[in-house]
Design an enzyme around this catalytic site. Structure first.
Site, PDB file in Angstrom:
ATOM      1  N   HIS B 128       4.509  -6.433 -19.096  1.00 31.09           N
ATOM      2  CA  HIS B 128       3.651  -7.003 -18.060  1.00 31.09           C
ATOM      3  C   HIS B 128       2.207  -6.665 -18.441  1.00 31.09           C
ATOM      4  O   HIS B 128       1.952  -5.629 -19.058  1.00 31.09           O
ATOM      5  CB  HIS B 128       4.033  -6.332 -16.741  1.00 31.09           C
ATOM      6  CG  HIS B 128       3.392  -6.894 -15.517  1.00 31.09           C
ATOM      7  ND1 HIS B 128       2.083  -6.638 -15.185  1.00 31.09           N
ATOM      8  CD2 HIS B 128       3.878  -7.696 -14.538  1.00 31.09           C
ATOM      9  CE1 HIS B 128       1.801  -7.251 -14.046  1.00 31.09           C
ATOM     10  NE2 HIS B 128       2.865  -7.913 -13.633  1.00 31.09           N
ATOM     11  N   CYS B 371       2.410 -12.847 -15.517  1.00 32.53           N
ATOM     12  CA  CYS B 371       1.632 -11.727 -16.069  1.00 32.53           C
ATOM     13  C   CYS B 371       2.251 -11.233 -17.369  1.00 32.53           C
ATOM     14  O   CYS B 371       2.257 -10.037 -17.653  1.00 32.53           O
ATOM     15  CB  CYS B 371       1.488 -10.584 -15.081  1.00 32.53           C
ATOM     16  SG  CYS B 371       0.653 -11.047 -13.560  1.00 32.53           S
TER      17      CYS B 371
END
Lengths: 159, 415
Positions: B128, B371
């Site tokens: 992420h 993300c």
């Protein structure tokens, strides 16, 4: 209150522009260019314009993204070709009004295929998608002669 | 503060979650965006209300009765979560705003203090953005080098390369326990052993793991472990960082302010003991109490039962989605190696369009890069649609998802 209908959003004409975008390529001797993106969804549009005596002689784009953003920029390039810069900016303003639900604009035949996007006004989270190409148009016309050479690498990124 | 489940818990436990009775687009909600945030059971909502109605006061400073009660509840919550993740003692758990702040804390405290030019930070392309950008920032400031473990065509870490990537300059390895964009479950114990042999520290981003499985930080063998409360039925704005006492004691403060000091002089100050050294300012007291109620809730259901239920829903979801024409699912094919995330694309329907059409059917999914832009680059897509499941989802939810994807197909096959 009736729910906004998906069929009003995904008009045939929108999907047709999404799959067969008009004016999609690069142009020789462009005088203005702009690259815009929506960091939320990753959509990107790069447009090139050739102006002569303040008239948009040629306008083309390269882009990737959802059906709404790509159909919108395809329709926009068809409508603004041959218009003056002022007329194009005015059109961008009218389109933004249509996104706010203005019915008068949605019925205006001078908006051309862009009228098919009127249903987007019922889907607030998608309005930004429909406006992305117009953001590129405004940015390019503001810059005008000031061509940003860095855009080359950005265009490669899109392809 | 004990949990208050109003009805006997029965799979898929949806009765405990008031929001699941909401209508979206005139239809009953099917919430499949759990990797972004989970919904909250009544007992967590009640714990927050009870705190604000009966206990609210600042912690560790009031002499009055409410402050005493509030401090006890706040520190009991810490002990509760420390037990929940298998920490040896409560003081080893630092409250943060979530996983992101926990990573920034370690990068900003340990990283800025310890990293030198030429040192290496090893992360993976699966991470992420919150487990990439803090390391980029600290690398830029210290001259350390950021290196990556790549992923394969099923979205698994290429661990054959791991021993070669680890070397004498590697100071820290930071990887996710479970990928948020692909659902891949990483073999943390193996990674921990190899990292330890190389003399480096291991940071584990547990944001997607703690909600779904029993985590024992000592058994995993990592040095840092971070999680977010809001993904495990708790409130937003609360999470935790775990590390062993000696490591936390060796690290300088991250933020300065009240609560984290022992004495303050004109030019310098001395620090409070851990965990308070890292908790400047008034903390998220209600959040800590809320996440403790969430831990009670999850343990009452038992992780064995949660995992069994989720496995059956996920395997059904993969089966149903795989049978839909033009759907391409990313991530490990072996269900043992994956968690509750199903990331997919579908023909030429852009994920953003899929999400809008599903929303019209009351089905909430996420569309975008999640993300995890490095993962998107790896698979050559700019975005995917992501359905992520949790304990309250049922096979009926999967049916609603599959039927709605049929509508996407119908709309996109008209021209």
């Amino acid at each position: 209150m009736t729910e906004p209908s998906l069929t009003s959003l995904y008009q045939q004409l929108i999907l047709e522009h999404y799959r067969n975008p008009r004016n999609q390529s690069e142009i020789e001797g462009y005088t203005a260019e702009a690259h815009v993106s929506n960091p939320v969804c990753g959509d990107e549009i790069c447009i090139q314009i050739r102006l002569a005596e303040d008239v948009i002689k040629e306008i083309r784009f390269v882009g990737k993204g959802c059906s709404i953003s790509q159909a919108s920029v395809s329709m926009m390039t068809s409508v603004v070709k041959g218009k003056s810069c002022d007329q194009a900016i005015q059109l961008a303003g009218r389109f933004a009004d249509m996104m706010k639900g203005n019915q008068e604009v949605a019925a205006d035949i001078s908006m051309g295929d862009l009228r098919a996007l009127r249903g987007v006004s019922k889907f607030p989270v998608r309005i930004k998608c429909a406006l992305l190409g117009f953001d590129a148009l405004r940015k390019a016309l503001q810059k005008d002669q000031d061509v940003d050479r860095n855009v080359y690498s950005k265009r490669e990124m899109i392809q | 503060m004990s949990s208050k489940i109003s009805k006997p818990a029965q799979y898929p436990f949806s009765d405990s979650f008031p929001i699941l009775n909401e209508k979206v687009s005139g239809k009953s909600l099917v919430y499949l965006d759990n990797a972004a945030t989970s919904q909250k059971p009544q007992c967590v909502i009640d714990a927050l209300t009870e705190y604000y109605e009966h206990i609210n006061a600042n912690v560790h400073r009031g002499i009055h009765e409410l402050s005493r009660k509030s401090t006890i509840a706040y520190e009991e919550a810490r002990a509760r979560l420390a037990r929940f993740i298998g920490a040896a003692e409560a003081e080893e758990l630092i409250w943060t705003r979530g996983t992101t702040e926990a990573i920034n804390l370690v990068a900003g405290s340990w990283g800025l203090d310890s990293l030198k030019e030429g040192d290496e930070i090893l992360i993976s392309t699966m991470e992420h953005h919150s487990n990439i950008v803090p390391w980029q920032l600290v690398a830029q400031r210290t001259g350390a080098i950021l290196r990556y473990i790549e992923i394969d065509d099923q979205g698994r870490l290429v661990l054959e390369d791991f021993p070669d990537l680890l070397n004498a300059r590697t100071r820290i390895v930071s990887v996710s326990h479970i990928s948020n964009s692909l659902g891949t479950v990483n073999p943390i114990r193996q990674i921990a052993e190899q990292t330890k042999s190389a003399g480096a520290l291991l940071f584990v981003d547990g944001a997607q793991a703690v909600p779904h499985r029993r985590v024992d930080v000592q058994e995993l063998g990592c040095d840092f472990y971070a999680f977010s409360g809001h993904k495990m039925c708790g409130p937003t704005g609360i999470g935790g960082l775990w590390a062993r006492r000696e490591l936390l004691e060796s690290m300088p403060p991250y933020h300065g302010g009240g609560e984290m000091i022992r004495t303050v002089g004109r030019d310098e100050s001395t620090w409070a003991d851990i965990p308070h050294k890292f908790e400047a300012g008034t903390p998220n007291i209600a959040g800590a109490i809320g996440v403790a109620a969430a831990a009670d809730f999850l343990e009452d259901l038992t992780f064995e039962a949660i995992a069994e239920h989720e496995r059956s829903v996920i395997s059904y979801a993969i089966e149903r989605l795989s049978s839909i024409k033009d759907v391409q699912i990313f991530g490990p094919k072996d269900l043992v190696e994956r968690s509750g995330v199903v990331s997919f694309v579908m023909g030429d329907a852009h994920p953003h369009d899929i999400a809008t059409i599903l929303d019209g059917e009351g089905v909430a999914i996420r569309a975008g890069h999640h993300c995890a832009q490095l993962v998107m680059h790896h698979f050559g897509v700019s975005a995917t649609a992501r359905a992520s499941f949790y304990l309250y989802n049922s096979k009926e939810d999967v049916d609603r998802l599959a039927e709605s994807l049929g509508l996407v197909q119908a709309i996109f096959s008209t021209s």
